[in-house]
Design an enzyme around this catalytic site. Sequence first.
Site, PDB file in Angstrom:
ATOM      1  N   LYS A   9       0.844  -1.204   0.000  1.00  0.00           N
ATOM      2  CA  LYS A   9       0.000   0.000   0.000  1.00  0.00           C
ATOM      3  C   LYS A   9       0.881   1.256   0.000  1.00  0.00           C
ATOM      4  O   LYS A   9       2.104   1.179   0.234  1.00  0.00           O
ATOM      5  CB  LYS A   9      -0.927  -0.060   1.211  1.00  0.00           C
ATOM      6  CG  LYS A   9      -1.968  -1.185   1.125  1.00  0.00           C
ATOM      7  CD  LYS A   9      -2.819  -1.224   2.386  1.00  0.00           C
ATOM      8  CE  LYS A   9      -3.978  -2.203   2.257  1.00  0.00           C
ATOM      9  NZ  LYS A   9      -4.808  -2.218   3.494  1.00  0.00           N
ATOM     10  N   TYR A  49     -12.469  -2.034  -3.267  1.00  0.00           N
ATOM     11  CA  TYR A  49     -12.962  -2.120  -1.892  1.00  0.00           C
ATOM     12  C   TYR A  49     -14.487  -2.033  -1.816  1.00  0.00           C
ATOM     13  O   TYR A  49     -15.033  -1.660  -0.782  1.00  0.00           O
ATOM     14  CB  TYR A  49     -12.317  -1.018  -1.046  1.00  0.00           C
ATOM     15  CG  TYR A  49     -10.893  -1.335  -0.609  1.00  0.00           C
ATOM     16  CD1 TYR A  49     -10.591  -2.533   0.064  1.00  0.00           C
ATOM     17  CD2 TYR A  49      -9.845  -0.440  -0.833  1.00  0.00           C
ATOM     18  CE1 TYR A  49      -9.292  -2.819   0.477  1.00  0.00           C
ATOM     19  CE2 TYR A  49      -8.545  -0.721  -0.423  1.00  0.00           C
ATOM     20  CZ  TYR A  49      -8.278  -1.907   0.233  1.00  0.00           C
ATOM     21  OH  TYR A  49      -6.991  -2.196   0.655  1.00  0.00           O
ATOM     22  N   ASN A 112      -1.822  -0.177   7.317  1.00  0.00           N
ATOM     23  CA  ASN A 112      -1.360  -1.549   7.574  1.00  0.00           C
ATOM     24  C   ASN A 112      -0.528  -2.166   6.447  1.00  0.00           C
ATOM     25  O   ASN A 112      -0.385  -3.369   6.340  1.00  0.00           O
ATOM     26  CB  ASN A 112      -2.533  -2.447   7.993  1.00  0.00           C
ATOM     27  CG  ASN A 112      -3.589  -2.577   6.912  1.00  0.00           C
ATOM     28  OD1 ASN A 112      -3.455  -2.005   5.826  1.00  0.00           O
ATOM     29  ND2 ASN A 112      -4.631  -3.332   7.197  1.00  0.00           N
ATOM     30  N   HIS A 115      -1.909  -5.265   1.255  1.00  0.00           N
ATOM     31  CA  HIS A 115      -3.187  -5.901   0.949  1.00  0.00           C
ATOM     32  C   HIS A 115      -2.922  -7.291   0.386  1.00  0.00           C
ATOM     33  O   HIS A 115      -1.959  -7.494  -0.351  1.00  0.00           O
ATOM     34  CB  HIS A 115      -3.966  -5.105  -0.116  1.00  0.00           C
ATOM     35  CG  HIS A 115      -5.117  -5.880  -0.680  1.00  0.00           C
ATOM     36  ND1 HIS A 115      -6.336  -5.954  -0.045  1.00  0.00           N
ATOM     37  CD2 HIS A 115      -5.217  -6.684  -1.778  1.00  0.00           C
ATOM     38  CE1 HIS A 115      -7.134  -6.748  -0.747  1.00  0.00           C
ATOM     39  NE2 HIS A 115      -6.479  -7.208  -1.800  1.00  0.00           N
ATOM     40  N   GLU A 126      -9.452  -9.829  -8.146  1.00  0.00           N
ATOM     41  CA  GLU A 126      -8.468  -8.748  -7.993  1.00  0.00           C
ATOM     42  C   GLU A 126      -7.353  -8.853  -9.038  1.00  0.00           C
ATOM     43  O   GLU A 126      -6.877  -7.827  -9.535  1.00  0.00           O
ATOM     44  CB  GLU A 126      -7.918  -8.762  -6.563  1.00  0.00           C
ATOM     45  CG  GLU A 126      -9.002  -8.366  -5.559  1.00  0.00           C
ATOM     46  CD  GLU A 126      -8.635  -8.584  -4.098  1.00  0.00           C
ATOM     47  OE1 GLU A 126      -7.507  -9.054  -3.812  1.00  0.00           O
ATOM     48  OE2 GLU A 126      -9.481  -8.284  -3.237  1.00  0.00           O
TER      49      GLU A 126
END
Length: 149
Positions: A9, A49, A112, A115, A126
């Site tokens: 990310k 998302y 975080n 992904h 995805e």
Amino acid sequence: MERTYLMVKPDGVQRNLAGEIISRFEKKGYKIVGLKMFRMSRELAEKHYGEHAGKPFFESLVDYITSGPVVAMVIEGKDAVSAARDMMGATNPLKAAPGTIRNSYGIEIGRNVIHGSDSPASAAREISLFFKEEEIIEYSRDVDRWIYE
Ligand code: IDP
Ligand code: MG
């Protein structure tokens, strides 16, 4: 053999962790079959998302994931989806098991670092959302006989 979609990310890229994170999957033995850097559009982020649309953190999640470049990869190997999720650790880095990527490099749930697809069905969705067919490279590795029995 299974494929999964992984993505460092924007916080991971900004913090110079992309190489370190790619390296963990390489060193484990997974084969990288797709790899690229790009900056996600809001449209793509909202699609990616989609399951979280309407949740209180949705807007900030889209802001976060579009805030800078990401490094995306497709890895291939035995049980890649669930093994990669285990290597990443729990969504909240403070709850992630020691040694996992999120535990090692993150503190906040909204930062975080990585992904990873949560099921084979999500992985298929995805991978096709972010990679063109010709961007996935089929090749064999001599080292595979030292990784798989
Ligand atoms: P996952 O990334 O472990 O699959 P999901 O529940 O699918 O976790 O959430 C997607 C992403 O949304 C998380 O990785 C995190 O960046 C963000 N997120 C999830 N829950 C929260 C929250 O409660 N506050 C802020 N961000 C969240
Ligand atoms: Mg998820």
